[in-house]
Design a protein around this motif. Structure first.
Motif, PDB file in Angstrom:
ATOM      1  N   THR A 257     -28.882   9.492  41.582  1.00 31.31           N
ATOM      2  CA  THR A 257     -28.105  10.721  41.396  1.00 31.31           C
ATOM      3  C   THR A 257     -28.009  11.511  42.700  1.00 31.31           C
ATOM      4  O   THR A 257     -26.962  12.092  43.003  1.00 31.31           O
ATOM      5  CB  THR A 257     -28.739  11.596  40.305  1.00 31.31           C
TER       6      THR A 257
ATOM      7  N   GLN B 249     -33.041  14.099  35.146  1.00 34.39           N
ATOM      8  CA  GLN B 249     -33.388  12.680  35.038  1.00 34.39           C
ATOM      9  C   GLN B 249     -34.791  12.470  34.471  1.00 34.39           C
ATOM     10  O   GLN B 249     -35.039  11.449  33.823  1.00 34.39           O
ATOM     11  CB  GLN B 249     -33.242  11.988  36.397  1.00 34.39           C
TER      12      GLN B 249
ATOM     13  N   TYR C 282     -24.209   8.604  28.405  1.00 34.55           N
ATOM     14  CA  TYR C 282     -22.836   8.803  28.869  1.00 34.55           C
ATOM     15  C   TYR C 282     -22.629  10.234  29.360  1.00 34.55           C
ATOM     16  O   TYR C 282     -21.978  10.465  30.392  1.00 34.55           O
ATOM     17  CB  TYR C 282     -21.840   8.497  27.756  1.00 34.55           C
TER      18      TYR C 282
ATOM     19  N   VAL D 202     -24.421  10.660  32.694  1.00 33.84           N
ATOM     20  CA  VAL D 202     -23.686   9.946  33.739  1.00 33.84           C
ATOM     21  C   VAL D 202     -22.414  10.703  34.116  1.00 33.84           C
ATOM     22  O   VAL D 202     -22.050  10.783  35.294  1.00 33.84           O
ATOM     23  CB  VAL D 202     -23.359   8.505  33.285  1.00 33.84           C
TER      24      VAL D 202
ATOM     25  N   ALA E 107     -22.617  11.647  37.880  1.00 31.30           N
ATOM     26  CA  ALA E 107     -21.877  10.624  38.624  1.00 31.30           C
ATOM     27  C   ALA E 107     -20.363  10.847  38.550  1.00 31.30           C
ATOM     28  O   ALA E 107     -19.694  10.858  39.586  1.00 31.30           O
ATOM     29  CB  ALA E 107     -22.220   9.233  38.106  1.00 31.30           C
TER      30      ALA E 107
ATOM     31  N   THR F 162     -20.172   2.374  38.027  1.00 30.99           N
ATOM     32  CA  THR F 162     -19.335   2.810  36.901  1.00 30.99           C
ATOM     33  C   THR F 162     -19.134   1.684  35.895  1.00 30.99           C
ATOM     34  O   THR F 162     -19.228   1.888  34.679  1.00 30.99           O
ATOM     35  CB  THR F 162     -17.966   3.304  37.413  1.00 30.99           C
TER      36      THR F 162
ATOM     37  N   TYR G 100     -22.468   1.254  33.784  1.00 32.23           N
ATOM     38  CA  TYR G 100     -22.906   2.271  32.832  1.00 32.23           C
ATOM     39  C   TYR G 100     -21.840   2.704  31.838  1.00 32.23           C
ATOM     40  O   TYR G 100     -22.171   3.283  30.810  1.00 32.23           O
ATOM     41  CB  TYR G 100     -23.433   3.500  33.596  1.00 32.23           C
TER      42      TYR G 100
END
Length: 305
Positions: free
Chosen positions: A100, A147, A191, A194, A198, A247, A250
């Motif tokens: 991250t 996290q 999800y 993320v 991200a 991407t 995940y």
């Protein structure tokens, strides 16, 4: 309870080759990124925000691969594949935190290039040392609670299907496969996290580069456009490599995950990309090449004396 990391046990005839390959890759990553940190610290021409963030990124890369590769090498050297739940959780937590941080630093580096190309006259004012330090600290520390919470949530599950992780490190998709019962809520939380850590940085990078490209195309000369694009092409290439493989890993549905594909994609964003980063940044950046030549010349002078 103990987990068993299968790693590359399905390739028994290649254990020695894989051991040598990962050892060489680890040395290249450590040496290459350490070299970037050193030259950005000692060369006065590289005392700029762009290289300050690059040194931070290289530091994260060293920590990032050190969470993954040593464990791979231990498995290959000793064939001891068992791993306690606590060690697996620790590896996953550090992997998520450092991954991250990379996402956030890549977004910060894109913002730095956006200011440098779109607002060159205000660059030193906007990207002042105090702001650079705040952005770096925010990238390093801001993600830790999120996290840690995600790791605790994943390991609060009951694992009754199996204790065998068909992967070379403790990652979210193969761990969720071992959980018994309905894991849809946990998948949804993955999800969401993320998306936050991200997808949002990646969206900011896309916005920054859309404005950067628009500004470059309006420059009057081809030489000016080439020079402007060369300052951000290395970063853009790293972004594509890192975010592309991550991407796909995940954001695929659980039903589409297969051990072979997961391992291959994971190799890209955990090992291959960190190995190519120093090469990309060194050989596509004239200032870094000049600093390397200066460092080599200095070493030759010192050794001659």
């Amino acid at each position: 309870m103990q987990f068993v990391l299968l790693g590359f046990s399905d390739l028994p005839n290649l254990q020695g080759f894989l051991s040598g390959m990962f050892s060489i890759m680890y040395i290249i990553i450590i040496f290459g990124n350490s070299l970037i940190i050193v030259i950005t610290r000692i060369d006065s021409a590289l005392q700029k925000p762009m290289y300050f963030f690059l040194a931070n990124f290289s530091s994260v890369e060293i920590c990032y691969v050190s969470v993954i590769i040593p464990r791979i090498l231990v498995n290959l050297w000793t064939q001891e594949r068992s791993l306690s739940v606590m060690n697996c959780a620790a590896q996953l937590c550090f992997f998520l935190i450092l991954g991250t941080i990379e996402c956030l630093l890549l977004a910060v580096m894109a913002y730095d290039r956006y200011v440098a190309i779109c607002y060159p006259l205000n660059y030193n004012l906007v990207m002042n040392p105090k702001k650079c330090i705040h952005l770096a600290i925010g990238s390093w520390l801001g993600v830790i609670p999120v996290q840690i919470g995600q790791t605790c949530q994943i390991f609060s599950l009951h694992f009754c299907n199996s204790n065998i992780i068909n992967h070379f490190f403790c990652d979210i998709p193969p761990i969720l496969k071992l959980a018994c019962g309905d894991t849809s809520v946990h998948e949804l939380s993955v999800y969401i996290v993320v998306m936050l850590v991200a997808a949002v940085p990646f969206s900011l990078i896309l916005v920054s580069y859309s404005k950067i490209i628009s500004t470059i195309l309006r420059l009057p000369t081809a030489q000016g456009r080439a020079k402007a694009f060369s300052t951000c092409s290395s970063h853009l290439l790293v972004v594509i490599l890192f975010f592309g493989s991550g991407t796909i890993t995940y954001f695929r549905p659980k039903s589409m995950h297969s051990p072979g594909t997961d391992k291959l994609l994971s190799l890209f964003y955990t090992i291959v990309t960190p190995m190519f980063n120093p090469v990309i940044y060194c050989f596509r950046n004239k200032e870094v090449i000049a600093a390397l030549k200066k460092l080599v010349s200095l070493k030759n002078i010192v050794s001659w004396v």
